[in-house]
Design an enzyme around this catalytic site. Structure first.
Site, mmCIF file in Angstrom:
data_model
loop_
_atom_site.group_PDB
_atom_site.id
_atom_site.type_symbol
_atom_site.label_atom_id
_atom_site.label_comp_id
_atom_site.label_asym_id
_atom_site.label_seq_id
_atom_site.Cartn_x
_atom_site.Cartn_y
_atom_site.Cartn_z
ATOM 1 N N SER A 65 -51.387 24.294 -3.024
ATOM 2 C CA SER A 65 -51.077 23.646 -4.307
ATOM 3 C C SER A 65 -52.253 22.821 -4.812
ATOM 4 O O SER A 65 -53.016 22.247 -4.027
ATOM 5 C CB SER A 65 -49.870 22.720 -4.115
ATOM 6 O OG SER A 65 -49.711 21.858 -5.219
ATOM 7 N N THR B 3 -50.066 28.331 -12.462
ATOM 8 C CA THR B 3 -48.638 28.084 -12.730
ATOM 9 C C THR B 3 -48.441 27.924 -14.228
ATOM 10 O O THR B 3 -49.056 27.051 -14.851
ATOM 11 C CB THR B 3 -48.160 26.850 -11.942
ATOM 12 O OG1 THR B 3 -48.286 27.156 -10.562
ATOM 13 C CG2 THR B 3 -46.715 26.508 -12.250
ATOM 14 N N LYS C 279 -48.091 32.546 -12.127
ATOM 15 C CA LYS C 279 -46.858 32.201 -11.412
ATOM 16 C C LYS C 279 -45.874 31.557 -12.379
ATOM 17 O O LYS C 279 -46.204 30.555 -13.023
ATOM 18 C CB LYS C 279 -47.178 31.223 -10.278
ATOM 19 C CG LYS C 279 -45.950 30.683 -9.551
ATOM 20 C CD LYS C 279 -46.355 29.854 -8.340
ATOM 21 C CE LYS C 279 -45.146 29.367 -7.564
ATOM 22 N NZ LYS C 279 -44.527 28.162 -8.147
ATOM 23 N N HIS D 289 -39.813 28.458 -10.408
ATOM 24 C CA HIS D 289 -40.311 27.221 -9.804
ATOM 25 C C HIS D 289 -39.284 26.636 -8.835
ATOM 26 O O HIS D 289 -39.105 25.425 -8.746
ATOM 27 C CB HIS D 289 -40.663 26.206 -10.901
ATOM 28 C CG HIS D 289 -41.832 25.316 -10.568
ATOM 29 N ND1 HIS D 289 -43.079 25.479 -11.110
ATOM 30 C CD2 HIS D 289 -41.946 24.262 -9.716
ATOM 31 C CE1 HIS D 289 -43.903 24.542 -10.634
ATOM 32 N NE2 HIS D 289 -43.227 23.799 -9.766
ATOM 33 N N TYR E 140 -52.767 23.941 -11.393
ATOM 34 C CA TYR E 140 -52.219 23.278 -12.581
ATOM 35 C C TYR E 140 -53.431 22.958 -13.428
ATOM 36 O O TYR E 140 -54.275 22.162 -13.015
ATOM 37 C CB TYR E 140 -51.499 21.979 -12.211
ATOM 38 C CG TYR E 140 -50.113 22.156 -11.658
ATOM 39 C CD1 TYR E 140 -49.147 22.896 -12.334
ATOM 40 C CD2 TYR E 140 -49.741 21.555 -10.457
ATOM 41 C CE1 TYR E 140 -47.868 23.040 -11.835
ATOM 42 C CE2 TYR E 140 -48.469 21.691 -9.951
ATOM 43 C CZ TYR E 140 -47.529 22.432 -10.648
ATOM 44 O OH TYR E 140 -46.271 22.569 -10.150
#
Ligand code: FMN
Length: 361
Positions: A119, A168, A234, A258, A142
């Site tokens: 992440s 994402t 994603k 998510h 992100y």
């Protein structure tokens, strides 16, 4: 005394026979706000329940007297052979779940050869993870408002040897995660976040997205132009978005809601998957996550067109219970269940899987 032996009063990992068992054990280990952060979904958690319930509604229709042994679970993704079509989904702030954080996860993934999607909100820098990795590493992005920061980060990811950049796209704002709000979940101020600016938004306000960026197709074009890593989106749920992604030279898609943490009442991913797989028609790999807890869930996802699946909460719980060994045990359980499921449904390899294994009344 290391952190695992400190935990010796807890059940041995070999006593865990299903992924679901890690959740109750994790609840004992985790601070309450952290458990609520991991376990919770958005809103009334309609989609959180639906992600799993939709799997339960699919019944299997096995064939018999076929050669199913040995079962072949390996697959190829972006040119790399995976022992099993399973990846570890990006889960933020793993330092909250175990003292070794993402380093424990990467070690657990190494023993099973399973790719780990790190992440943006990792608590361990990518270079440290890369030096411990023995299986492919992907990085979940992100997009942050500071483009220079993102560009530098991408250079670091490439230098570290990451295979894929997983953007994402389902989080223009964070979902209303009421359980973590009620539990007053807060990141400890000393928690390291080496790859994110302050991403924290005011949870009560959509107009305060913190440093998150409302990702647009033009941003995907920009990312495509600055990296040679595989580009994976994603959070795609609509076949029209899947089609558009292909026009923007994306290399793969993850059908995801998510983990039901953003929009509540959103379609369960196993329901959304077939239309996307049909539309993509093999042009790029289609992965999926959300609600996978059993080998039969992996089987059902592949039968509906997924190239591979990702798990989130299950390994986060295993991480908090047993660190690297916990993650490895969780993956071994899922792999074994998947092998049983394949053989018992009468299919010897994943290449042969299709919806003929689903019961139709
Ligand atoms: C605690 C937690 C943190 C997560 N953090 C991220 C993240 O940083 N980025 C992201 O794209 N998805 C994140 N997700 C979503 C997961 O990648 C994945 O989509 C979801 O957990 C899959 O559903 P499952 O938990 O039912 O397996 C997170 C999920 C959880 C439970």
């Amino acid at each position: 005394m290391d952190s695992l032996s400190e935990r010796s009063s807890r059940p041995a990992l070999s006593d865990f026979l299903t992924l679901a068992e890690f959740e109750s054990a994790a609840q004992q280990v985790m601070a309450h706000p952290v458990y609520e952060y991991v376990a919770g979904g958005a809103g009334d958690e309609i989609s959180l329940r639906a992600n799993q319930a939709a799997f339960d509604r699919i019944l299997l229709w096995p064939r018999v007297l076929r050669k199913v042994i040995p079962v072949e679970t390996s697959t190829t993704l972006f040119g790399k052979k995976l022992p099993v079509p399973i990846l570890l989904a990006p889960v933020a702030y793993q330092g909250l779940m175990h003292p070794d954080g993402e380093l424990a996860t990467v070690r657990g993934a190494a023993t099973t050869g399973v790719p780990f999607v790190v992440s943006t909100n990792t608590t361990v820098p990518i270079e440290e993870l890369a030096s411990a990795a023995k299986a492919p590493l992907w990085f979940q992005l992100y997009l942050q408002r500071d483009r220079g920061f993102t560009q530098e980060l991408i250079q670091r990811l490439e230098a570290a040897g990451c295979d894929a950049l997983c953007v994402t796209v389902d989080t223009p704002v964070l979902g209303l995660r009421l359980r973590q709000l009620r539990a007053h979940f807060r990141l400890p101020p000393e928690m390291k976040r080496p790859h994110s600016h302050d991403l924290h938004a005011d949870p009560a306000s959509v107009s305060d997205p913190g440093a998150y960026s409302n990702v647009l197709w033009s941003d995907i074009d920009w990312l495509r132009s600055i990296t040679k890593m595989k580009l994976v989106l994603k959070g795609v749920l609509h076949p029209e978005d899947a089609e558009e992604a292909l026009q923007h030279q994306v290399d793969g898609l993850i059908v995801s809601n998510h983990g039901a943490r953003n929009l509540d009442s959103v379609v369960p991913t196993i329901e959304a998957l077939p239309r996307i797989a049909e539309r993509v028609a093999g042009r790029v790999p289609v992965l999926m996550d959300g609600g996978i807890r059993r080998g039969t869930d992996v089987l059902k996802s592949l039968a509906r067109g997924a190239t591979a699946v990702l798990i989130g909460r299950s390994y986060a719980y295993a991480l908090s219970v047993g660190g690297a060994e916990g993650v490895a045990h969780c993956l071994r359980l899922l792999r074994a269940e998947f092998e049983y499921a394949l053989a018992l449904v009468g299919v010897a390899s994943i290449a042969e899987l299709d919806r003929a294994i689903e019961w139709r009344s």
